[in-house]
Design an enzyme around this catalytic site. Structure first.
Site: not given
Lengths: 494, 494
Positions: B209, B268-270, B326
């Site tokens: 992000h 998050d969301e790597v 995560e």
């Protein structure tokens, strides 16, 4: 910068719009350096006389706008066409960050609406709305070239309309005496709308959704639950002639108060109340026996609508009644009535209904596609979720003439109204919830079908419109993800 | 009416709150006749000294409030407890329509919060929010006894934070130079929050992000689509030591700017970016080979978080890092880190995750139940649709301690944060979308479990709160159908 209004310089509509555009709308950004776009004169020439009465169905909104070096001219048949042209003119002006000044695009435009009825519906029963908030919606409507405010004034929950003849209605039926509209306020709204080329169509829904009218003794039928206990009264007692006298008197007042020639009389969802209020009511059953209706409450409904038509005949000569679609489905509406379509689970189903109704020769106003009170996450007007391929299920794609039928039938489609039922909106949130979502409807109803095939093409237009209106101080929420405006909404702006 | 602040009369927090409650919040209705409720003195006694630093985790908000004929007293250990008491005091005052005057209820109250962390999250990347709008949310938070603003400052879309050390970040990454927060504005927000007993926890999300950070040359990994063409860069190049130097310097600035001891570092969301940005990047692949990671990008993630911890060790000694879940799921977070839970498709699934994380000894902050950016038609906090039986699937029913585990585990649940991701909200609509929906979360996190079993009981409280805040000039949307306030929202109110 100024407006040359020619021989119409005393026309209030032109004067007030020229003043608003000049002082507020044309140069909305909070920038200090202004430039050449301000240095011109807008010549406005209108053929017909200034309107001191309100606009009526079919009024001309056509205009021609010419912007060239040395000339900015708006020509129109009516003052309403001219003010639509002023709004378009505002769309040609932009603030140029590079040169720190306003610029204007040259253009040669001939423009007129596709449909004569382009509106929004507000519901002031479920939640009350202040006159200030209603006026803001009228401002935004004009900026979206919309021309009809459908005022769903009263309903089961509350009766905010202050009747001069029957003050018991709002005294008992309004949430409080503050949650009402005085005669002066109603006239204020009507005139504010007139200045912006907007009609105000009142709705007084009957015979169902009428608990708000409970201040009128004897008007409502007694209703009973399964165990025979008295319950919520939401349907008129149509067996009582006194009630027709009352309705006639009341509608006479409404016709005096609202100059608009479309008169919405509701008629929806009678079935929802019939079991409790008519089937289980001994007095009503007895009346039905006498009339030979047996157990068929549908015949009692017919009786109501027939008698209503008879009683209102003289009034309705000056008016066109509008009914929700059930009156077409279940009864036989006055041949000159307009049918307001609100049901259907898909665009296809809705088109089919429009086809059926116009096949019977009735004009149609469409709302079924545009119940903007229903919300979901994302850009529901285009129905694209981030990363997905734009689909054509967003309500922007609903086209009221998208059915198989004759040209006569197509011509019976008067347009559409974006409805905002009031269960979950009030002064706090109605503006951002309406806009820019209703702008998608406004484009659908104004612009030619062939130029509005694709929401992806509409998006930049919506975005630009939103940002302009945000700079003008209106709460127009994000159109789509992602999005920012050169100047964001700031409550200090106006 | 006035406040006697005793030996704390020079304390800015008490003074400013006393002034706000006196002039704005206690008597908000636009009525001219005022009555006896105004004729009393509120005695405020605070044991500990005035806070000139910001509140930190675990600060006391306990208070005692006594209202009896002849005595109104607030007692608290801290000034923050005292201002919570002022808000409760305001809830005992009402305008009595019958007597046309304000009245006050007598009461004897001892009150303290159930959870130490009760917050909302704003996202100033997807849409920018003005400082004015942020401050309004802080006002409303205090009125809901919330105490933590999670400021998700930057993201893929934009970098509105003006860094003193690295101005290229906002110069390139912000939407425009107006869509930023200057150092003075950030301090203004922090201090405005302090006065209201609210912590400001910044989040600088990494390593994913991060497209907003693109102003920093070399920070982002090159990314490639399926055909090998360069694509959207949204992940840090973690193979480059220069980037760790930069991160260390940047976070050093953040620690200087934000006194709050919780420091949210995202994480998050790597996975969403790994394929394009690491798997397909030859330079990164070569580095992975060298390190013996093979094709396992998860090991490269670990490498990043380990190295981040090492580089920030000295800074983090003064801070508690917070990571999205995560980092717990995929890596091994710093043992003193807090895990921020945001995933889960049902309350049960979410409780299970909280159980698992606390079983490993990590404290938890919960947001998964409260993604308020997701909207649907109706009163989603209670999930009751008109006419249906109230269900217990509304998010009000989510209880962060509703899992099977030891008391130690339960104590590791610090509280929750109602998140408003910014895809579809900005200045125009965030306030009404947040409130009163976040009020349901506020009650869940403040009040005892046994008193908050039923949304039907909560509804009248929510309604009363909404109407009070509407009268104070805030855009608190309808709580449930139907609903009206004695005095509706009017923009002129403040």
């Amino acid at each position: 910068m100024g407006f040359d209004l020619g021989d119409k310089k005393d026309c209030d509509i032109l004067r007030q719009n020229a003043e608003n555009y000049l002082n507020k709308w044309l140069f909305p950004f909070p920038v200090t350096v202004k430039g050449s776009a301000e240095d011109f004169i807008v010549t406005v020439r209108v053929r017909e006389k200034c309107q001191d009465t309100v606009p009526q169905h079919g009024f001309s909104e056509e205009y021609k706008l010419r912007v060239s070096p040395g000339e900015v001219t708006i020509r129109a048949d009516t003052v309403y066409g001219a003010i639509r042209g002023m709004e378009t003119l505002s769309q040609l002006i932009f603030y140029d960050e590079r040169y720190k000044k306003y610029q204007i695009r040259t253009a040669e435009i001939e423009d007129s609406p596709r449909f004569p009825v382009r509106g929004i519906m507000i519901d002031t029963s479920r939640h009350w709305l202040s006159v200030k908030v209603i006026k803001r919606q009228l401002d935004i409507m004009a900026m979206n070239k919309m021309n009809l405010l459908h005022w769903h004034m009263v309903d089961s929950e509350a009766f905010p309309y202050q009747s001069k003849k029957f003050p018991e209605l709002h005294k008992v039926g309004a949430y409080t005496l503050r949650h009402t509209y005085s005669p002066e306020e109603v006239q204020d709204v009507i005139n504010y709308a007139r200045i912006r080329g907007i009609r105000v169509m009142p709705e007084f829904d009957m015979p169902g959704h009428t608990n708000g009218w409970r201040g009128r003794e004897g008007l409502l039928s007694e209703c009973f639950d399964e165990e025979g206990k008295p319950t919520w009264q939401d349907l008129i007692d149509v067996t009582n002639d006194t009630n027709f006298n009352f309705i006639e008197e009341f509608i006479k007042e409404i016709v005096d108060v609202f100059p608009e020639k479309f008169l919405h009389l509701g008629g929806d969802e009678v079935e929802d109340f019939v079991t409790q209020c008519w089937d289980r009511n001994p007095k009503i059953r007895e009346f039905m026996e006498q009339k030979g209706f047996g157990n068929n409450t549908r015949l009692l409904e017919d009786y109501f609508f027939d008698k209503l038509a008879t009683r209102l005949r003289r009034l309705i000569e000056q008016r066109t009644p509008v009914f929700w679609q059930e009156v077409f489905d279940n009864n036989e509406p006055d041949p000159k009535a307009i049918i307001h379509v609100w049901k259907g689970n898909s665009h296809e189903e809705i088109y089919e209904r429009v086809q059926q109704i116009t096949a019977q020769g009735y004009p149609v106003i469409l709302s079924a596609c545009w119940y903007l009170n229903y919300i979901k996450y994302g850009a529901d007007w285009r129905d694209a979720i981030l990363g997905s391929v734009p689909s054509n299920s967003g309500y922007y794609y609903c086209d009221p003439q998208n059915f198989t039928g004759s040209q006569e039938q197509k011509d019976l489609v008067y347009g559409g109204i974006a409805a905002m039922w009031g269960e979950f909106v009030d002064n706090t949130n109605i503006e951002a919830r309406f806009w820019p979502r209703a702008s998608a409807v406004a484009e659908r109803l104004w612009s030619p079908q062939e130029k509005t095939q694709n929401a992806s093409d509409a998006w930049p237009r919506m975005h630009e419109l939103r940002c302009r209106l945000v700079a003008r101080g209106f709460r127009i929420q994000p159109t789509n993800y992602p999005d920012y405006c050169p100047y964001e909404f700031d409550e200090k702006a106006i």
